[in-house]
Design an enzyme around this catalytic site. Structure first.
Site, short mmCIF file in Angstrom:
data_model
loop_
_atom_site.label_atom_id
_atom_site.label_comp_id
_atom_site.label_asym_id
_atom_site.label_seq_id
_atom_site.Cartn_x
_atom_site.Cartn_y
_atom_site.Cartn_z
N ASP A 243 30.44 3.33 -7.01
CA ASP A 243 30.40 3.67 -5.58
C ASP A 243 31.55 3.43 -4.76
OD1 ASP A 243 29.27 4.85 -3.15
OD2 ASP A 243 27.85 3.31 -2.78
N ALA B 46 29.47 -0.56 3.02
CA ALA B 46 30.22 0.73 2.95
C ALA B 46 30.50 0.91 1.54
CB ALA B 46 31.18 0.73 3.93
N ARG C 165 0.76 -1.09 -0.09
CA ARG C 165 -0.04 0.02 0.12
C ARG C 165 0.70 1.27 0.14
NH1 ARG C 165 -3.26 -3.93 2.14
NH2 ARG C 165 -1.92 -3.78 4.31
ZN LIG Z 1 24.93 5.90 -0.26
#
Ligand SMILES: [Zn+2]
Length: 390
Positions: A274, A308, A227
């Site tokens: 990243d 990380a 929902r």
């Molecule tokens: Zn991040």
């Protein structure tokens, strides 16, 4: 830069991977791409690709570090240059050094460093990605909760300082206002949602006011539930925004990524690494804002096991995407070149092998081992045999 002719390769163009093309560079840009063998006649150098792949250089919108260097720890021109050098080896020819949540004094230093790096001509630096501190603590991931703060007028002035390049800002939309997002976008900042616990409605309001991206889709954001579609549902429901994805086989189950690819155009997915300092470094542990991060089974984790950043380079991300997402090398490489260039508003110069685009090029074998990287018509590494024509 002397003209260089790349011949006898398999070239990724808008049409796909093509053979029989001559790619001719002139100065920092591509002069021509055509089937005429005479095209390279006046080149100062001919690079015989011997059937290898010639891909557009990779554009990475999220690079925290590499080669043992962490941008947060040393927000300097030298650090940006060193991080770039490490990632060039893996085919990244353009990148945003990325700062995770930190004090605004550090954000200011990082912005200055990006501006100086661009002015100094550090190869590949496009600007800066400021990932926090305007995030939601509930979805902080490995970010330091004590750094998270409200985006006030002082912060707005800081974030809109010019760098001479691009500023990408990851924020939690529910922690600011649609009006602030609009002002940031109008000032030229590319705004992406991340580390957010927003509802669908909150994200929708942000999108309507200029939000154009989602940072590491699925990770550190409210999930899709029955929902409440959350940030993930909003990201997949919106046709026009871009979703960055970390395809290291750990951050997101490949099944979820394959499902995501069915929700919107493939052109709206971009690969990011990243990357953390462990990429391209011998040492597999480092400190992130006082926390000890170690690489275990290819994954960067803190003492609590929280992810990380990542330990992958862009060549690995492309290789993984081709295989795990079952999309082939051409589309995987576009997710690392043309599509991120589109996202950052750099599509007229970066991300394609076409006349007029930057001569940022990668020579790779079929396993995506990077053999050479060229930035602005200049070779950065060498292992493919080259023969001088003149
Ligand atoms: Zn991040």
């Amino acid at each position: 830069m002397s003209p260089v002719a790349f011949v006898n390769g398999r070239v990724l163009t808008d049409a796909g991977i093509e053979e029989g093309l001559t790619v001719l560079t002139g100065s920092a840009h591509i002069a021509s791409v055509n089937r005429s063998e005479a095209a390279g006649a006046h080149a100062a150098e001919e690079v015989d690709l011997d059937g290898k792949l010639l891909l557009p250089g990779f554009v990475d919108a999220q690079v925290n570090g590499g080669g043992g260097v962490l941008f947060n720890e040393t927000p300097t021109v030298e650090a940006i240059a060193e991080i770039g050098r490490v990632h060039h080896r893996f085919g990244t020819t353009a990148f945003l050094p990325t700062l995770v949540s930190d004090d605004l004094t550090v954000v200011a230093e990082a912005i200055s460093a990006a501006r100086e790096a661009i002015a100094a001509g550090v190869p590949g630096v496009l600007g800066i990605h400021i990932e926090g501190p305007f995030l939601n603590e509930i979805r902080k991931g490995v970010h330091d909760a004590s750094k998270i703060r409200y985006l006030d007028e002082d912060a707005y002035r800081l974030l809109t300082r010019p760098t001479g390049g691009k500023t990408l800002l990851t924020l939690a939309p529910e922690k600011t206002t649609p009006q602030m997002i609009r002002r940031l976008c109008e000032a030229g900042v590319v705004v992406s949602a991340g580390h957010s616990n927003a509802t669908y409605a909150e994200v929708r309001a942000a999108l309507d006011n200029g939000l154009s991206g989602f940072t590491h889709l699925f990770n550190a954001m409210s999930p899709m539930t029955v929902r409440e579609p959350g940030v993930v549902g909003a990201a997949l429901d919106d046709a026009d925004s871009w979703c960055s994805i970390i395809v290291d086989g750990h951050h997101v189950d490949p099944v979820m990524l394959r499902l995501a690819l069915r929700c919107k155009r493939r052109e709206r997915f971009i690969l990011v690494t990243d990357a953390m300092p462990s990429v391209g470094a011998e040492r597999k542990s480092f400190s992130l804002l006082g926390r000890r991060i170690t690489v275990t089974d290819g994954v960067c984790v803190d003492e609590d096991g929280t992810l990380a950043g990542s330990n992958i380079d862009m060549a690995s991300a492309v290789r993984n995407a081709a295989r795990l997402l079952d999309i082939g090398i051409a589309d995987a490489a576009r997710m690392a070149s043309r599509y991120p260039a589109d996202f950052l508003g750099l599509s007229s110069e970066y991300g394609r092998i076409a006349a007029g685009w930057r001569a940022d090029l990668v020579i790779a074998d079929d396993e995506l081992n990077i053999l050479e990287t060229w930035i602005g018509g200049r070779r950065l590494g060498s292992s493919v045999p080259v023969s001088a024509v003149h």
